[in-house]
Design a protein around this motif. Structure first.
Motif, short mmCIF file in Angstrom:
data_model
loop_
_atom_site.label_atom_id
_atom_site.label_comp_id
_atom_site.label_asym_id
_atom_site.label_seq_id
_atom_site.Cartn_x
_atom_site.Cartn_y
_atom_site.Cartn_z
N HIS A 1 -5.14 -2.71 2.35
CA HIS A 1 -4.28 -3.86 2.60
C HIS A 1 -4.27 -4.76 1.37
O HIS A 1 -5.32 -5.01 0.76
N LEU B 1 3.25 2.26 2.23
CA LEU B 1 3.98 1.80 3.41
C LEU B 1 4.76 0.52 3.10
O LEU B 1 4.31 -0.32 2.33
N ASP C 1 3.33 -4.29 2.53
CA ASP C 1 4.09 -5.26 3.31
C ASP C 1 4.12 -6.67 2.71
O ASP C 1 5.17 -7.32 2.71
N ASN D 1 -0.62 -0.29 2.01
CA ASN D 1 0.38 -1.10 2.72
C ASN D 1 0.92 -2.19 1.79
O ASN D 1 0.21 -3.11 1.41
N GLU E 1 0.84 2.18 10.04
CA GLU E 1 -0.39 2.79 9.52
C GLU E 1 -0.87 3.90 10.45
O GLU E 1 -1.29 4.97 9.99
#
Length: 271
Positions: free
Chosen positions: A22, A88, A58, A56, A113
């Motif tokens: 993350h 992602l 995001d 990730n 995930e």
């Protein structure tokens, strides 16, 4: 002051080691400075050599050119270490760019995930017996071949493209294969390079300002420069491809290109 931090979640599934990474950032941009941090920290994680990494993206809403290059370096590093990864929730401009360079297989735009983990696990034999040590050994032949290429007289390639992103990424890819690389942003700069140095191959875009790829190859013919030319272009029309071959190009590769196929075609030309 750090612009980006990472948090790593470890998952063990049968013999498969998976890491979910993350990102934490206040600015939401992966630029030159945060890209360097990203590259170093992710590569440090990859040194653990788990089987699969999920990164990730995001929190990252915009990836600049420098940030894209950092991501590609991470992908290349993972390939060296023989580990798999996926990104992602990439930003829209990153998706577009990776489509252009044939790396979209590394991106997952809709998966969660949990989806990514399950998809990876199901793609593997649950009785998988490979270990981290064996994965490292598998990569040795690749490194030996690269070392051999570097130790010999490396072939020289002039890359010509007005898209700096493409130039940077192609340079990274081809240098890792042991080639000596020079770059030019258009046909005029390419002519200056050709006046100073002999090259074994030209890889050239077609649609460029000042002097396009077709005009450049005509100039080379007029000056008696017999360096083979490969066109690497987004122009997919049949008449454009035909014109390229009629002018004397040895190959015509369309963007987005597939990395391994492009490398094989370059190797075929250079012998």
């Amino acid at each position: 002051m750090e612009q980006l931090n990472i948090e790593v979640k470890k998952i063990q599934n049968s013999n498969l080691e998976i890491r979910i990474i993350h990102l934490h950032t206040l600015i939401g941009v992966l630029d030159e400075h945060s890209g360097v941090e990203f590259e170093k920290k992710i590569q440090d994680c990859l040194k653990e050599q788990a089987h699969f990494y999920i990164i990730n993206l995001d929190p990252i809403k915009l990836v600049t050119r420098s940030g894209m290059v950092s991501i590609v370096r991470v992908i290349d590093y993972a390939e060296e270490k023989n580990v798999e990864l996926t990104f992602l929730k990439p930003s829209k401009n990153l998706v577009h760019f990776f489509e252009m360079i044939g790396r979209s297989y590394c991106l997952s735009t809709h998966e969660t995930e949990e989806d990514a983990v399950q998809k990876y696990v199901l793609s593997k034999d649950p009785r998988l017996k490979s270990t981290r040590k064996s994965k490292t050994v598998n990569v040795l032949p690749q490194r030996i071949e690269t070392a051999k290429a570097i130790s010999q007289n490396a072939k020289s390639i002039l890359l010509i493209d007005d898209d700096k992103d493409i130039l940077d990424l192609l340079s990274l890819t081809l240098k890792k294969e042991g080639y000596q690389i020079s770059t030019a942003c258009d046909g005029l700069e390419a002519i200056l390079n050709l006046g100073k140095e002999n090259f074994d191959l030209l890889i050239c875009d077609v649609d460029m300002p000042n002097l396009n790829g077709f005009q450049l190859i005509e100039f080379c013919k007029h000056k008696g420069i017999k360096t083979p030319v490969i066109f690497l272009t987004a122009k997919t029309e049949e008449q454009e491809e035909l014109k390229g071959f009629q002018l004397g190009a040895v190959d015509y590769i369309k963007k987005p290109y597939q990395k391994q196929i492009m490398l094989m075609r370059i190797k075929k030309v250079l012998g």
